[in-house]
Scaffold this motif. Structure first.
Motif, mmCIF file in Angstrom:
data_model
loop_
_atom_site.group_PDB
_atom_site.id
_atom_site.type_symbol
_atom_site.label_atom_id
_atom_site.label_comp_id
_atom_site.label_asym_id
_atom_site.label_seq_id
_atom_site.Cartn_x
_atom_site.Cartn_y
_atom_site.Cartn_z
ATOM 1 N N GLU A 180 5.222 15.721 6.842
ATOM 2 C CA GLU A 180 5.261 15.208 5.474
ATOM 3 C C GLU A 180 4.682 13.792 5.410
ATOM 4 O OE1 GLU A 180 8.471 14.884 1.767
ATOM 5 O OE2 GLU A 180 9.195 15.114 3.833
ATOM 6 N N TRP A 181 5.004 12.973 6.398
ATOM 7 C CA TRP A 181 4.447 11.621 6.430
ATOM 8 C C TRP A 181 2.938 11.642 6.708
ATOM 9 C CZ3 TRP A 181 6.217 7.386 4.472
ATOM 10 C CH2 TRP A 181 7.594 7.155 4.376
ATOM 11 N N VAL A 182 2.502 12.525 7.599
ATOM 12 C CA VAL A 182 1.071 12.642 7.884
ATOM 13 C C VAL A 182 0.302 13.008 6.616
ATOM 14 C CG1 VAL A 182 -0.686 13.981 9.115
ATOM 15 C CG2 VAL A 182 1.363 13.184 10.328
ATOM 16 N N THR A 183 0.786 14.007 5.918
ATOM 17 C CA THR A 183 0.138 14.451 4.679
ATOM 18 C C THR A 183 0.110 13.339 3.654
ATOM 19 O OG1 THR A 183 0.830 16.742 5.078
ATOM 20 C CG2 THR A 183 0.240 16.148 2.814
ATOM 21 N N TRP A 184 1.250 12.646 3.504
ATOM 22 C CA TRP A 184 1.344 11.550 2.527
ATOM 23 C C TRP A 184 0.376 10.429 2.887
ATOM 24 C CZ3 TRP A 184 2.375 6.367 2.407
ATOM 25 C CH2 TRP A 184 2.731 5.811 1.179
ATOM 26 N N GLY A 185 0.372 10.015 4.148
ATOM 27 C CA GLY A 185 -0.491 8.916 4.558
ATOM 28 C C GLY A 185 -1.959 9.220 4.349
ATOM 29 N N ARG A 186 -2.367 10.424 4.730
ATOM 30 C CA ARG A 186 -3.771 10.787 4.566
ATOM 31 C C ARG A 186 -4.155 10.933 3.101
ATOM 32 N NH1 ARG A 186 -3.949 15.054 9.693
ATOM 33 N NH2 ARG A 186 -4.474 13.472 11.272
ATOM 34 N N ALA A 187 -3.243 11.435 2.282
ATOM 35 C CA ALA A 187 -3.536 11.593 0.860
ATOM 36 C C ALA A 187 -3.751 10.256 0.175
ATOM 37 C CB ALA A 187 -2.401 12.361 0.176
ATOM 38 N N HIS A 188 -3.044 9.218 0.664
ATOM 39 C CA HIS A 188 -3.118 7.905 0.009
ATOM 40 C C HIS A 188 -3.922 6.887 0.815
ATOM 41 C CE1 HIS A 188 -0.264 9.145 -3.065
ATOM 42 N NE2 HIS A 188 0.531 9.612 -2.113
ATOM 43 N N GLY A 189 -4.513 7.315 1.934
ATOM 44 C CA GLY A 189 -5.303 6.398 2.729
ATOM 45 C C GLY A 189 -4.491 5.303 3.383
ATOM 46 N N VAL A 190 -3.248 5.611 3.741
ATOM 47 C CA VAL A 190 -2.347 4.628 4.353
ATOM 48 C C VAL A 190 -2.116 4.988 5.818
ATOM 49 C CG1 VAL A 190 -0.034 3.610 4.300
ATOM 50 C CG2 VAL A 190 -1.188 4.191 2.152
ATOM 51 N N PRO A 191 -2.415 4.095 6.756
ATOM 52 C CA PRO A 191 -2.145 4.393 8.167
ATOM 53 C C PRO A 191 -0.650 4.622 8.413
ATOM 54 C CG PRO A 191 -3.600 2.487 7.963
ATOM 55 C CD PRO A 191 -3.087 2.788 6.582
ATOM 56 N N VAL A 192 -0.348 5.622 9.213
ATOM 57 C CA VAL A 192 1.028 5.917 9.603
ATOM 58 C C VAL A 192 1.130 5.695 11.113
ATOM 59 C CG1 VAL A 192 2.845 7.670 9.728
ATOM 60 C CG2 VAL A 192 1.299 7.591 7.745
ATOM 61 N N VAL A 193 2.066 4.846 11.509
ATOM 62 C CA VAL A 193 2.208 4.458 12.911
ATOM 63 C C VAL A 193 3.602 4.840 13.390
ATOM 64 C CG1 VAL A 193 1.936 2.597 14.577
ATOM 65 C CG2 VAL A 193 0.740 2.479 12.376
ATOM 66 N N ALA A 194 3.676 5.525 14.512
ATOM 67 C CA ALA A 194 4.958 5.942 15.072
ATOM 68 C C ALA A 194 5.265 5.145 16.323
ATOM 69 C CB ALA A 194 4.935 7.438 15.403
ATOM 70 N N ASP A 195 6.397 4.470 16.310
ATOM 71 C CA ASP A 195 6.928 3.816 17.496
ATOM 72 C C ASP A 195 7.700 4.880 18.275
ATOM 73 O OD1 ASP A 195 8.326 2.417 19.403
ATOM 74 O OD2 ASP A 195 9.094 0.885 18.039
ATOM 75 N N GLU A 196 7.159 5.282 19.433
ATOM 76 C CA GLU A 196 7.721 6.381 20.208
ATOM 77 C C GLU A 196 8.178 5.921 21.593
ATOM 78 O OE1 GLU A 196 4.921 9.765 18.002
ATOM 79 O OE2 GLU A 196 4.640 9.371 20.142
ATOM 80 N N CYS A 197 8.715 4.719 21.659
ATOM 81 C CA CYS A 197 9.074 4.137 22.955
ATOM 82 C C CYS A 197 10.196 4.884 23.666
ATOM 83 C CB CYS A 197 9.455 2.672 22.765
ATOM 84 S SG CYS A 197 8.048 1.636 22.331
ATOM 85 N N TYR A 198 10.941 5.722 22.930
ATOM 86 C CA TYR A 198 12.039 6.479 23.540
ATOM 87 C C TYR A 198 11.741 7.983 23.562
ATOM 88 C CZ TYR A 198 14.465 2.064 22.706
ATOM 89 O OH TYR A 198 14.815 0.729 22.698
ATOM 90 N N VAL A 199 10.482 8.336 23.449
ATOM 91 C CA VAL A 199 10.120 9.742 23.255
ATOM 92 C C VAL A 199 10.450 10.606 24.460
ATOM 93 C CG1 VAL A 199 7.730 9.546 24.073
ATOM 94 C CG2 VAL A 199 8.304 11.208 22.274
#
Length: 372
Positions: A180-199
């Motif tokens: 949902e965040w990926v779709t939203w970010g791409r639709a609005h041209g907003v970079p989405v960054v995930a902090d995955e330090c505990y992945v």
């Protein structure tokens, strides 16, 4: 006094952990000494695979590369593929790098809006979030908006931070939430960054990277992920992190870092490459944390607290359904120091964060005090 403009940039907040001085002093009066679970700093020895590689690369008279050595970028791409199922674009592509090393992950989190050249607008961060996301926005002169769901109005939003598994609460976003965040970010041209330090530290669920093909699709357009060796390789003192994803976003970060001299030391890059090629030490450390988690979680529940989320990561997000500072004082009376949830935003005001990053002996001491 003039009222602040809603959404306007704010001054830098104080360093919140300084406010724990009183609780630490009280906890230190316990006959068995303090058990400090307020900061997630590793305490176990750094594995030999890192220390030996660091020593072997100790003759380093020249400047290191901001891009990262070929060995490091190859090892990082292999780690992403092997451990997270992520396939980055050409990791050796100097013209459009898909990954670069960073001086740990915290400086990258704090500086990313600045490195991307963002000068006006709003940064979206989680409702309950590590303070550095807000600090990074304020440093760049940007406003902050807290939300856990894509906002219906994207006006003014220039960057989105996700954190899964989350710090402090160990919450893991589902595949649907990430998509949902990926779709939203791409639709609005907003970079989405995930902090995955505990992945790599999923307990009740298996965390998924934002860059996984089932989340991101065929490419990483508009997406970045941040990773760190601090916890998984017990190497916080090395300051070893990674940024990967959309080459169109990685490249400008790399270019500005070259100007600023934000370079990971050459010996550390050698240690990173060795660590990323080796899974055994990561799995061994994970089992240490698993055992500590089981001991501490049982004691926390036995003392009458409820643990929310905490399905991944290195913390227990616990509550007595009271103001977090009341819980901090109660714990200090037992000789235990935790982090108040208010450090992480208004939504954390009734929780405390207990770190698993203490020795087996100190975790056992905390468990005994909680249930004694």
């Amino acid at each position: 006094m003039t009222a602040p403009v809603p959404g306007a940039p704010r001054p830098l907040p104080d360093f919140p952990w300084d406010s724990l001085a009183g609780a630490r002093a009280r906890a230190a009066e316990h006959p068995g000494g303090v058990v400090d679970l307020s900061i997630g700093t590793p305490v176990d020895d750094t594995p030999a695979v890192l220390t030996e590689a660091l020593a072997a690369a100790g003759d380093a008279p020249g400047y290191p590369t901001a891009l990262g050595t070929a060995e490091l970028r190859t090892a990082a791409a292999g780690w992403l593929r092997r451990r997270l199922g992520v396939e980055v674009a050409d990791p050796l592509g100097a013209g459009g790098p898909s990954l670069i090393p960073t001086v740990g992950s915290k400086e990258l989190v704090a500086l990313l809006p600045t490195l991307l050249g963002l000068r006006t607008g709003t940064v979206v961060i989680p409702e309950v979030a590590y303070p550095t996301y807000e600090v990074g926005a304020v440093l760049a002169g940007l406003a902050v908006r807290r939300t856990d769901v894509p906002p219906p109005d994207a006006a003014g939003v220039v960057l989105v931070w996700l954190n899964s598994p989350g710090n402090p609460h160990g919450r893991v976003l589902s595949d649907d939430q990430l998509r949902e965040w990926v779709t939203w970010g791409r639709a609005h041209g907003v970079p989405v960054v995930a902090d995955e330090c505990y992945v790599t530290l999923g307990w009740d669920v298996e965390p998924r990277s934002l860059l996984h093909p089932e989340i991101a699709g065929a490419d990483h357009a508009g997406l970045l992920a941040v990773h760190s060796l601090s916890k998984q390789s017990t190497a916080a003192g090395y300051r070893a992190g990674l940024l990967s994803g959309d080459p169109g976003l990685v490249r400008p970060v790399w270019e500005v870092r070259r100007h600023l001299g934000l370079l990971v030391p050459g010996p550390v890059q050698a240690a990173m490459a060795a660590a990323l090629d080796d899974d055994a030490h990561v799995d061994a450390q994970r089992e240490r944390y698993r055992a500590r988690r089981e001991t501490l979680a049982a004691a926390v529940r036995g003392a009458g607290l409820r643990i929310d989320h905490s399905e991944a990561g290195l913390y227990l997000w616990a509550t007595r359904d009271e103001d977090c500072w009341a819980t901090i004082e109660w714990l200090a009376g037992l000789g235990v120091v935790a982090a108040p949830g208010s450090f992480y935003g208004p939504a954390g005001s009734t929780h405390v964060r207990l770190a698993l990053t203490a020795t087996d002996e100190r975790i056992a001491a905390a468990a005994e005090r909680l249930t004694g």
